[in-house]
Design a protein around this motif. Structure first.
Motif, short mmCIF file in Angstrom:
data_model
loop_
_atom_site.label_atom_id
_atom_site.label_comp_id
_atom_site.label_asym_id
_atom_site.label_seq_id
_atom_site.Cartn_x
_atom_site.Cartn_y
_atom_site.Cartn_z
N SER A 16 10.51 0.92 -7.76
CA SER A 16 11.74 0.86 -6.99
C SER A 16 12.83 -0.16 -7.72
O SER A 16 12.27 -1.17 -8.25
CB SER A 16 11.43 0.16 -5.81
N HIS A 17 13.97 0.36 -7.90
CA HIS A 17 14.88 -0.41 -8.79
C HIS A 17 15.03 -1.68 -8.31
O HIS A 17 15.29 -2.74 -8.84
CB HIS A 17 16.24 0.47 -9.14
N THR A 18 15.45 -1.55 -6.77
CA THR A 18 15.71 -2.81 -6.12
C THR A 18 14.56 -3.62 -5.42
O THR A 18 14.70 -4.86 -5.34
CB THR A 18 16.57 -2.38 -4.83
N GLY A 19 13.41 -2.88 -5.23
CA GLY A 19 12.39 -3.39 -4.76
C GLY A 19 12.41 -3.81 -3.39
O GLY A 19 11.96 -4.68 -2.55
N ARG A 20 13.53 -3.21 -2.73
CA ARG A 20 13.53 -3.65 -1.18
C ARG A 20 13.18 -2.50 -0.10
O ARG A 20 13.33 -2.86 1.08
CB ARG A 20 15.25 -3.82 -1.02
N GLN A 22 12.01 -1.05 2.74
CA GLN A 22 10.94 -1.37 3.72
C GLN A 22 9.55 -0.62 3.56
O GLN A 22 8.51 -1.40 3.80
CB GLN A 22 11.38 -1.52 5.06
N ASN A 23 9.37 0.60 3.27
CA ASN A 23 8.15 1.26 3.47
C ASN A 23 7.32 0.91 2.13
O ASN A 23 6.12 0.61 2.44
CB ASN A 23 8.60 2.98 3.57
N MET A 24 7.94 0.70 1.04
CA MET A 24 7.16 0.37 -0.09
C MET A 24 6.72 -1.27 0.25
O MET A 24 5.66 -1.38 -0.30
CB MET A 24 8.10 0.51 -1.28
N VAL A 25 7.44 -2.02 0.55
CA VAL A 25 7.10 -3.41 0.87
C VAL A 25 6.11 -3.51 1.84
O VAL A 25 4.90 -4.18 1.61
CB VAL A 25 8.41 -4.38 1.16
N GLU A 26 6.17 -2.71 2.64
CA GLU A 26 4.99 -2.64 3.72
C GLU A 26 3.63 -2.03 3.32
O GLU A 26 2.43 -2.62 3.25
CB GLU A 26 5.32 -1.89 5.06
N LEU A 27 3.76 -1.09 2.31
CA LEU A 27 2.64 -0.37 1.71
C LEU A 27 1.99 -1.52 0.82
O LEU A 27 0.81 -1.62 0.76
CB LEU A 27 3.09 0.62 0.80
N ALA A 28 2.96 -2.42 -0.04
CA ALA A 28 2.35 -3.51 -1.01
C ALA A 28 1.62 -4.39 -0.10
O ALA A 28 0.61 -4.93 -0.44
CB ALA A 28 3.57 -3.94 -1.83
N ARG A 29 2.15 -5.14 0.97
CA ARG A 29 1.64 -5.87 1.93
C ARG A 29 0.28 -5.30 2.45
O ARG A 29 -0.73 -6.30 2.28
CB ARG A 29 2.49 -6.22 3.12
N LEU A 30 0.22 -3.99 2.83
CA LEU A 30 -1.08 -3.79 3.16
C LEU A 30 -2.18 -3.69 2.20
O LEU A 30 -3.26 -4.03 2.47
CB LEU A 30 -0.91 -2.35 4.08
N ALA A 31 -1.84 -3.09 1.08
CA ALA A 31 -2.53 -2.84 -0.01
C ALA A 31 -3.33 -4.50 -0.45
O ALA A 31 -4.43 -4.29 -0.53
CB ALA A 31 -1.88 -2.41 -1.23
N ARG A 32 -2.25 -5.67 -0.45
CA ARG A 32 -2.75 -6.88 -0.74
C ARG A 32 -3.71 -7.50 0.03
O ARG A 32 -4.61 -7.92 0.04
CB ARG A 32 -1.63 -7.67 -0.87
N VAL A 33 -3.28 -6.97 1.57
CA VAL A 33 -4.29 -7.45 2.84
C VAL A 33 -5.63 -7.01 2.52
O VAL A 33 -6.91 -7.56 2.83
CB VAL A 33 -3.73 -7.14 3.93
N ASN A 34 -5.71 -5.85 1.91
CA ASN A 34 -7.18 -5.01 1.66
C ASN A 34 -7.77 -5.64 0.47
O ASN A 34 -8.81 -5.22 0.05
CB ASN A 34 -7.16 -3.45 1.99
N GLY A 35 -6.94 -6.63 -0.14
CA GLY A 35 -7.52 -6.85 -1.47
C GLY A 35 -7.36 -5.99 -2.87
O GLY A 35 -7.77 -6.11 -3.89
N SER A 43 12.79 -5.34 -9.36
CA SER A 43 13.53 -6.51 -9.48
C SER A 43 12.61 -7.82 -9.21
O SER A 43 11.82 -7.75 -8.23
CB SER A 43 15.01 -6.63 -8.62
N PRO A 44 12.74 -8.98 -9.97
CA PRO A 44 11.75 -9.87 -9.70
C PRO A 44 11.81 -10.63 -8.59
O PRO A 44 11.05 -11.29 -8.27
CB PRO A 44 12.04 -10.71 -11.10
N ASP A 45 12.96 -10.94 -8.21
CA ASP A 45 13.15 -11.46 -6.91
C ASP A 45 13.12 -10.69 -5.49
O ASP A 45 13.73 -11.04 -4.59
CB ASP A 45 14.72 -12.24 -6.82
N SER A 46 12.59 -9.45 -5.66
CA SER A 46 12.89 -8.55 -4.64
C SER A 46 11.33 -8.82 -3.69
O SER A 46 10.39 -9.16 -4.22
CB SER A 46 12.73 -6.93 -5.14
N PRO A 47 11.42 -8.33 -2.48
CA PRO A 47 10.02 -8.36 -1.64
C PRO A 47 8.88 -7.56 -2.22
O PRO A 47 7.69 -8.23 -2.01
CB PRO A 47 10.68 -7.79 -0.27
N LEU A 48 9.12 -6.42 -2.78
CA LEU A 48 8.33 -5.65 -3.48
C LEU A 48 7.56 -6.58 -4.63
O LEU A 48 6.07 -6.36 -4.61
CB LEU A 48 8.70 -4.31 -4.02
#
Length: 76
Positions: A16-20, A22-35, A43-48
């Motif tokens: 994602s160019h912007t990294g913002r 919401q569906n991608m951020v949530e996907l990344a969050r769930l993936a990390r929760v599962n290890g 973008s380095p300062d983005s939620p993604l």
């Protein structure tokens, strides 16, 4: 979302160019929760990027899209 049943051996690559989006951020969050490992091109300062283990950051200003420019590595 395909990451709901992800495991620690799974790797997700999100772009994602912007990294913002919401569906991608949530996907990344769930993936990390599962290890799972998350690699992002964002973008380095983005939620993604905050959920990524490794990110490739577009080497262009935040509001521009440009072809032919490189990427620089960034590690969270």
């Amino acid at each position: 979302m395909s990451c709901i049943n992800s495991r620690p051996a799974d790797v997700f690559v999100l772009i994602s160019h912007t990294g913002r989006p919401q569906n991608m951020v949530e996907l990344a969050r769930l993936a990390r929760v599962n290890g799972s490992t998350v690699i992002a091109i964002a973008s380095p300062d983005s939620p993604l990027a905050q959920y990524a283990i490794q990110a490739l950051v577009p080497d262009v200003p935040g509001g521009t899209m440009s072809v032919g420019r490189g990427y620089r590595a960034w590690r969270n």
